[in-house]
Write a protein that holds these residues in place. Structure first.
Motif, PDB file in Angstrom:
ATOM      1  N   ALA A 194      -5.494  40.251  46.434  1.00 37.00           N
ATOM      2  CA  ALA A 194      -4.256  40.964  46.121  1.00 37.00           C
ATOM      3  C   ALA A 194      -3.808  41.826  47.294  1.00 37.00           C
ATOM      4  O   ALA A 194      -2.621  41.846  47.646  1.00 37.00           O
ATOM      5  CB  ALA A 194      -4.458  41.825  44.877  1.00 37.00           C
ATOM      6  N   SER A 195      -4.742  42.556  47.904  1.00 35.76           N
ATOM      7  CA  SER A 195      -4.356  43.473  48.977  1.00 35.76           C
ATOM      8  C   SER A 195      -3.861  42.722  50.203  1.00 35.76           C
ATOM      9  O   SER A 195      -2.809  43.049  50.766  1.00 35.76           O
ATOM     10  CB  SER A 195      -5.538  44.368  49.346  1.00 35.76           C
ATOM     11  N   GLN A 196      -4.597  41.708  50.636  1.00 36.99           N
ATOM     12  CA  GLN A 196      -4.197  41.019  51.854  1.00 36.99           C
ATOM     13  C   GLN A 196      -2.927  40.204  51.659  1.00 36.99           C
ATOM     14  O   GLN A 196      -2.114  40.080  52.580  1.00 36.99           O
ATOM     15  CB  GLN A 196      -5.333  40.131  52.358  1.00 36.99           C
ATOM     16  N   GLY A 202       3.961  40.680  51.971  1.00 37.79           N
ATOM     17  CA  GLY A 202       4.932  41.579  51.371  1.00 37.79           C
ATOM     18  C   GLY A 202       5.026  41.540  49.867  1.00 37.79           C
ATOM     19  O   GLY A 202       5.848  42.263  49.289  1.00 37.79           O
ATOM     20  N   SER A 203       4.217  40.735  49.200  1.00 36.80           N
ATOM     21  CA  SER A 203       4.267  40.678  47.742  1.00 36.80           C
ATOM     22  C   SER A 203       2.922  40.202  47.199  1.00 36.80           C
ATOM     23  O   SER A 203       2.401  39.180  47.643  1.00 36.80           O
ATOM     24  CB  SER A 203       5.359  39.710  47.262  1.00 36.80           C
ATOM     25  N   ASN A 204       2.373  40.971  46.268  1.00 38.79           N
ATOM     26  CA  ASN A 204       1.205  40.516  45.518  1.00 38.79           C
ATOM     27  C   ASN A 204       1.512  40.515  44.029  1.00 38.79           C
ATOM     28  O   ASN A 204       0.628  40.704  43.195  1.00 38.79           O
ATOM     29  CB  ASN A 204      -0.036  41.367  45.820  1.00 38.79           C
ATOM     30  N   ARG A 238       7.913  32.310  48.699  1.00 40.62           N
ATOM     31  CA  ARG A 238       9.110  31.972  47.914  1.00 40.62           C
ATOM     32  C   ARG A 238       9.714  33.216  47.274  1.00 40.62           C
ATOM     33  O   ARG A 238      10.934  33.352  47.187  1.00 40.62           O
ATOM     34  CB  ARG A 238       8.744  30.952  46.837  1.00 40.62           C
ATOM     35  N   ARG A 239       8.856  34.134  46.867  1.00 37.78           N
ATOM     36  CA  ARG A 239       9.348  35.343  46.205  1.00 37.78           C
ATOM     37  C   ARG A 239      10.073  36.274  47.187  1.00 37.78           C
ATOM     38  O   ARG A 239      11.087  36.869  46.852  1.00 37.78           O
ATOM     39  CB  ARG A 239       8.176  36.071  45.546  1.00 37.78           C
ATOM     40  N   THR A 240       9.542  36.406  48.379  1.00 39.56           N
ATOM     41  CA  THR A 240      10.128  37.337  49.344  1.00 39.56           C
ATOM     42  C   THR A 240      11.188  36.694  50.223  1.00 39.56           C
ATOM     43  O   THR A 240      11.996  37.393  50.830  1.00 39.56           O
ATOM     44  CB  THR A 240       9.040  37.918  50.252  1.00 39.56           C
ATOM     45  N   GLU A 641       1.954  46.374  49.078  1.00 39.81           N
ATOM     46  CA  GLU A 641       3.305  46.041  49.502  1.00 39.81           C
ATOM     47  C   GLU A 641       3.904  47.158  50.353  1.00 39.81           C
ATOM     48  O   GLU A 641       4.655  46.887  51.301  1.00 39.81           O
ATOM     49  CB  GLU A 641       4.180  45.760  48.283  1.00 39.81           C
ATOM     50  N   GLN A 642       3.579  48.405  50.063  1.00 47.32           N
ATOM     51  CA  GLN A 642       4.067  49.494  50.900  1.00 47.32           C
ATOM     52  C   GLN A 642       3.380  49.469  52.268  1.00 47.32           C
ATOM     53  O   GLN A 642       4.006  49.777  53.286  1.00 47.32           O
ATOM     54  CB  GLN A 642       3.840  50.850  50.232  1.00 47.32           C
ATOM     55  N   ILE A 643       2.105  49.081  52.312  1.00 49.02           N
ATOM     56  CA  ILE A 643       1.421  48.927  53.597  1.00 49.02           C
ATOM     57  C   ILE A 643       2.139  47.870  54.435  1.00 49.02           C
ATOM     58  O   ILE A 643       2.318  48.024  55.648  1.00 49.02           O
ATOM     59  CB  ILE A 643      -0.050  48.552  53.394  1.00 49.02           C
TER      60      ILE A 643
END
Length: 798
Positions: A194-196, A202-204, A238-240, A641-643
């Motif tokens: 999730a983090s990476q 830009g999205s998890n 695809r999401r971003t 995502e903020q990172i």
């Protein structure tokens, strides 16, 4: 020195000869040894790289072993070409002699000895043709590159304690020089997947845990399996509508995901692909192209294996607690993570810097792997932290010899929380507890819950490749899913458990679960090893259940009440995960003791992460003073995502116009294709200012549409109808919140043709990149028109 080594070995090994059968003078023997050593060195320089390149499809461990036999074969050839055929050796003796020669040459030249990093650095300089440090007046000083080093699993507290205890002097020196150490909070799923994914892409969104079951597809998703990593990366892109953090001239090393980089090594999301575009094994060539590297890595590998055996034996004899089994293949997995993967990744990063790449993101997994089985605090992990600091120092020193300056950012993806396993404390696994609550039989002997170690699957995949077995995950999925569809799927992600009922196509509500299994939710919520349970509710939307009958609707959830011990941000994290399409029917978080910092992992781990509770949720971000502060005074960093947005801003600060500009074509997979550069007039070569613009509007289906007009009232030239729109042409807003700012004179315009399956990007440096399966002006692409000003792209290969 090689000549003397040959003479010594000829005297010690009867099967190795450097003389004629009737004997030779010492001078003649020395000449033969010198001839053989020279021929061996020449063959190693000319033939070895070709052989290694031909064997790139062989995994690193096997390639390292083959290196000894290849080396021995080259020595036999060298002896064969000696004058009058005076050199001779048996094949097995040749392997030994070649290995000893490489080891002695490495040690005596201090080139690749295990602890001699200075000479290792000099050897790499020679391999890349870089022999002097960068001069202060080099023109590249105006455009520094950025290296992001992820210390997997190293929490904020662990780093601070390591610095205070003198374990990481390099990091201590940076802090004294003004580097900023900033903690940040993970999402509920505090694990690398999730983090990476959030940091690099830009999205998890919709990543509820390390492993989870998807009812709509019937798939078991596991973050560290190649097929799952490919799918997660595809969804994020695809999401971003963006290829990732490393799309421009980037390199991804040792990660689960590529970040959109073209240069990849040991990247899981491309491990299952084959073909010319799969460069994941190129890092092997960069490392093993020097035969002495095999000797260095093999020696360190054996040392680490012996170290693990000694440490586990000591822990068992002293009856240390908590303790988990560390036999079987684990010593090999640990050696792979702490030696092979470390050496290849560090060498790749150094090569990237010497090649002048713009952005590099690398993951060093050594600490995370050891901490899972030895605990996050103690002598075992202290040794790993010392070696990580040496690797950081080595990379930092190479920056002074690179063709451009580099800013090195250290960060971690999560921490680790200590504690005995759930099974060790209560005598049953989470799966046993769920089955008992469902009234199902509980077997007396239950197979151990699989570990979520990233390095374990990497080593397993390497072994499968060596045996020419496909990376088929179907058998493992079948073993982890229940035999009957009516039985629950129980999965563990550290101290986070997920329960799903595969025969029900939708997310079950509390009322439905109570009708089917009246005792299940009460059994889970009231167990002393469980902190809280999240479940949907037909009456309240979703509710959090805890001991003593506590029930709080998620809409009313705050950081007080049942989540108080988990610290600030816990309610937000739970509320966000509750909205994921693939959240489990029942989400179970273990208890957390704030006094000891202990949690109970539902896996065989005494150092765990994956849920809420303690150090696992507080990683760190360490940045040089040249970069802007990650957040304002009094603000917090929350979520991966903020990172990602912070790292993008830093890349803008470092490289200015080298940030990609998106064109209105949807993205399926982040594989950029380079096209011939289009340069603008000389006066445009400098970095133009980046215009600001409002945050793009995101429709409910998760796609990025054409945003509303800014102050100018109209969308930009690249806007188009489709899933992915182009940024508005007006100004205003925060440019750091969006990844695709475009200079006014470097905009790329797309027109014509239906959307393709890959992003088409115009870059402000004067290039454009498009889908992998065709030219930009073909029927599936969109042509790029208008000038793209800026310097030419740097595309040096490692």
């Amino acid at each position: 020195m090689s000549t003397l080594t040959l003479l010594l070995l000829a005297g010690l090994l009867p099967a190795f000869q450097l003389q004629a059968p009737d004997g030779d003078s010492l001078t003649r023997t020395a000449i033969t040894a010198a001839w053989a050593a020279g021929a061996f060195g020449l063959l190693g320089a000319l033939v070895w790289p070709l052989l290694v390149r031909a064997l790139l499809l062989v995994p690193a461990l096997v390639l390292g072993l083959l290196g000894f036999f290849i080396n021995g074969s080259l020595l036999l050839v060298a002896l064969w070409v000696t004058p009058d055929g005076r050199g001779a050796a048996d094949p097995e003796t040749a392997v030994v002699v070649a290995a000893v020669m490489s080891a002695v040459a490495s040690a005596t030249s201090t080139a690749l000895a295990v602890r001699d990093d200075d000479a290792y650095r000099r050897r790499l300089y020679r391999l890349t043709g870089r022999t002097r440090a960068r001069a202060p007046g080099d023109p590249a000083d105006a455009a520094p590159g950025t290296v992001f080093l992820q210390l997997d699993g190293v929490g904020h507290r662990v780093l601070r304690d390591a610095v205070a205890d003198g374990l990481m002097p390099t990091v201590a020196t940076w802090l004294e020089a003004g580097h900023r150490l900033t903690p940040w909070r993970t999402d509920w799923s505090s694990q690398t997947g999730a983090s990476q994914l959030g940091i690099l892409h830009g999205s998890n969104e919709d990543v509820p845990a390390f492993r989870w079951y998807e009812k709509d597809t019937g798939r078991l998703m596991v973050s560290n399996r190649p097929a799952s990593a490919v799918e997660l990366q595809r969804r994020a892109v695809r999401r971003t509508g963006d290829g990732g953090l490393l799309t421009f001239d980037g390199a991804s090393r040792g990660n689960l995901f590529s970040g959109g980089a073209e240069q990849v090594a040991l990247v899981l999301s491309v491990a299952a692909r084959r073909g010319r575009r799969n460069r994941s094994r190129a890092g092997y060539f960069a490392y093993f192209s020097d035969p002495a590297n095999a000797v260095r890595t093999a020696g360190s590998f054996v040392t680490e294996y012996v170290r693990e055996v000694c440490q586990s034996t000591r822990a068992r004899l002293r009856r240390e607690t908590p303790r988990t089994p560390r036999g079987g293949t684990y010593p090999f997995v640990r050696a792979f993570a702490t030696v092979v993967e470390r050496d290849v990744v560090v060498a790749a990063v150094m090569g990237d810097m010497l090649a002048g790449r713009t952005a590099v993101y690398a993951d060093l997994v050594a600490y995370d792997e050891v901490a899972h089985h030895s605990g996050p605090h103690g002598r075992d992990t202290d040794q790993v932290l010392r070696r990580l600091d040496r690797a950081i120092a080595l990379i930092a020193d190479v920056a002074g010899h690179a063709p451009r300056p580099y800013r090195i950012v250290l960060l971690s993806d999560h921490g680790q929380s200590p504690g005995e396993t759930f099974e060790a404390v209560y005598g049953l696994t989470l799966k046993d507890l769920v089955r008992a609550g469902c009234g199902l039989p509980v077997p007396r002997r239950v197979r151990r819950t699989p570990s979520g170690s990233e390095a374990r699957d990497a080593a397993r995949d390497a072994l499968r490749s060596a045996l020419h077995r496909p990376l088929d995950e179907g058998d493992e999925t079948a073993r982890e899913l229940p035999a009957k569809p009516s039985e629950p799927v129980v999965l563990a992600s550290g101290n986070l458990g997920l329960v799903s009922f595969p025969d029900v196509p939708h997310r079950m509500t509390r009322e439905e679960i109570d009708r089917r299994h009246p005792a299940l939710l009460r059994t889970l919520a009231h167990h002393p090893g469980v902190g809280f349970v999240l479940v949907a509710s037909a009456e309240h939307g979703s509710v959090v259940l805890a001991g003593d009958g506590t029930e709080v609707p998620v809409a009313e959830l705050t950081d007080d009440g049942p989540l108080a011990v988990y610290g600030p941000g816990a309610a937000r994290a739970v509320r966000r995960t509750d909205g994921f399409p693939h959240v489990a029917d029942i989400m179970v978080n273990s208890m957390y003791d704030p006094e000891t910092g202990a949690v109970h992992a539902f896996e065989e781990q005494i150092g765990s992460h994956g849920g809420l509770g303690g150090e696992q949720s507080e990683p760190f971000l360490l940045s040089p003073p040249e970069l802007s502060p990650p957040v304002g005074e009094g603000e917090e960093l929350v979520g991966a995502e903020q990172i990602h947005r912070v790292l993008r801003r830093w890349l803008r600060e470092s490289s200015g116009p080298q940030v990609p500009v998106e064109l209105p074509v949807p993205v399926e997979f982040p594989v950029p294709v380079e096209l011939p550069e289009v340069t603008g007039p000389p006066e445009a070569a400098g970095p133009p200012p980046l215009p600001s613009r409002p945050e793009p509007h995101r429709p409910a289906d998760g796609r990025t549409g054409a945003p509303e007009g800014g102050p100018d009232g109209a969308p930009g030239d690249g806007a188009a109808d489709g899933p992915v729109g182009a940024p508005a042409g007006g100004s205003g807003g925060d440019p750091t919140d969006t990844p695709t700012d475009a200079p006014a004179d470097g905009a790329a315009r797309g027109s014509g043709g239906p959307p393709a399956d890959a992003t088409v990007r115009g870059y402000a440096d004067g290039t454009a990149r498009g889908p992998a399966d065709g030219p930009l002006d073909g029927p599936a692409g969109a042509p790029v028109a208008g000038p793209l000003h800026g310097p030419p792209v740097r595309d040096e290969k490692c």
